[in-house]
Scaffold this active site. Structure first.
Site: not given
Ligand SMILES: Cc1cc2nc3c(=O)[nH]c(=O)nc-3n(C[C@H](O)[C@H](O)[C@H](O)COP(=O)(O)O)c2cc1C
Length: 217
Positions: A14, A74, A165
């Site tokens: 983050k 980020k 995303e």
């Molecule tokens: C396709 C996708 C889109 C995501 N978009 C964002 C985003 O725009 N901003 C962000 O801070 N996290 C984003 N995430 C992070 C997810 O919230 C995170 O992967 C999920 O909560 C699982 O946690 P971890 O990846 O820390 O294990 C995204 C994850 C994925 C896979």
């Protein structure tokens, strides 16, 4: 690092340390990993925009305004940012380029093999274009495979990453002239090293238990 350990320790970063840069050979390896990602019928309906300079990252940050501004730091503070794009059509030119590449790479011992590959690929494209009517969705699924490949690869290399995303596709497509090139933005990934402000770094990972996500037959 073994892959399971990488999967368990990686997390959506983050906040980045803007002073730390991913070594060139590491990023080169991750880009090669992206390029080697599998796709249905080897369709490779993608393109990747890579930014590491402040000016380049600033252009990508145009996709993180308004509702998406929480993602802007980020993008600005990461070492590399990659925008994963999908094609907006599966053109005859792209299909021909795939076939030519496979021929150059030595995949066709006989002319029938080439014809067979062409027929199979065209068959799937026709199916998605006219029967399922989900050609765009199908191409974007392939891009998400590349996303997964990149995220796991980054983790295995000890590189922090954020899939995003939460981006303004229209703003990015306009900024980069993607639509004129037959492309559209799908998802962005920041790569670098976590900063001290990263509240997520110390939080435990949370996933549904194995009993609920697996069925054994
Ligand atoms: C396709 C996708 C889109 C995501 N978009 C964002 C985003 O725009 N901003 C962000 O801070 N996290 C984003 N995430 C992070 C997810 O919230 C995170 O992967 C999920 O909560 C699982 O946690 P971890 O990846 O820390 O294990 C995204 C994850 C994925 C896979």
């Amino acid at each position: 690092m073994n892959l399971l350990a990488a999967a368990k320790t990686r997390y959506a970063t983050k906040a980045y340390d803007p002073a730390r840069k991913v070594p060139q050979e590491t990023i080169d390896g991750l880009l090669e990993l992206l390029r080697h990602s599998p796709s249905s019928v080897n369709s490779q309906p993608w393109h990747f925009v890579v930014a590491s300079s402040d000016a380049g990252k600033e252009r990508l940050a145009k996709g993180a305004q308004g509702n998406f501004s929480y993602n802007a730091p980020k993008i600005r503070d990461a070492s590399y940012v990659i925008l994963l794009c999908a094609s907006v059509d599966m053109t005859p030119e792209h299909l021909e380029a795939l076939l030519e590449q496979e021929a150059r790479d030595g995949r066709f011992a006989k002319p029938e093999a080439r014809a067979g590959q062409q027929a199979t690929r065209n068959g799937y494209v026709t199916l998605h274009r006219y029967e399922y009517k989900d050609l765009q969705h199908w191409m974007e699924k392939q891009v998400y495979l590349a996303l997964g490949t990149l995220l796991l690869g980054a983790a295995a290399e000890g590189i922090d990453a954020t899939p995003m995303e939460g981006i303004d596709h229209r703003a990015l497509d306009l900024e980069l002239g993607l639509r004129e090139q037959g492309l559209t933005s799908v998802v962005m990934v920041s790569l670098g090293y976590r900063g001290e402000a990263d509240f997520n770094a110390g939080l435990p990972k949370s996933r549904l238990p194995a009993e609920t996500v697996f069925t054994y037959l």
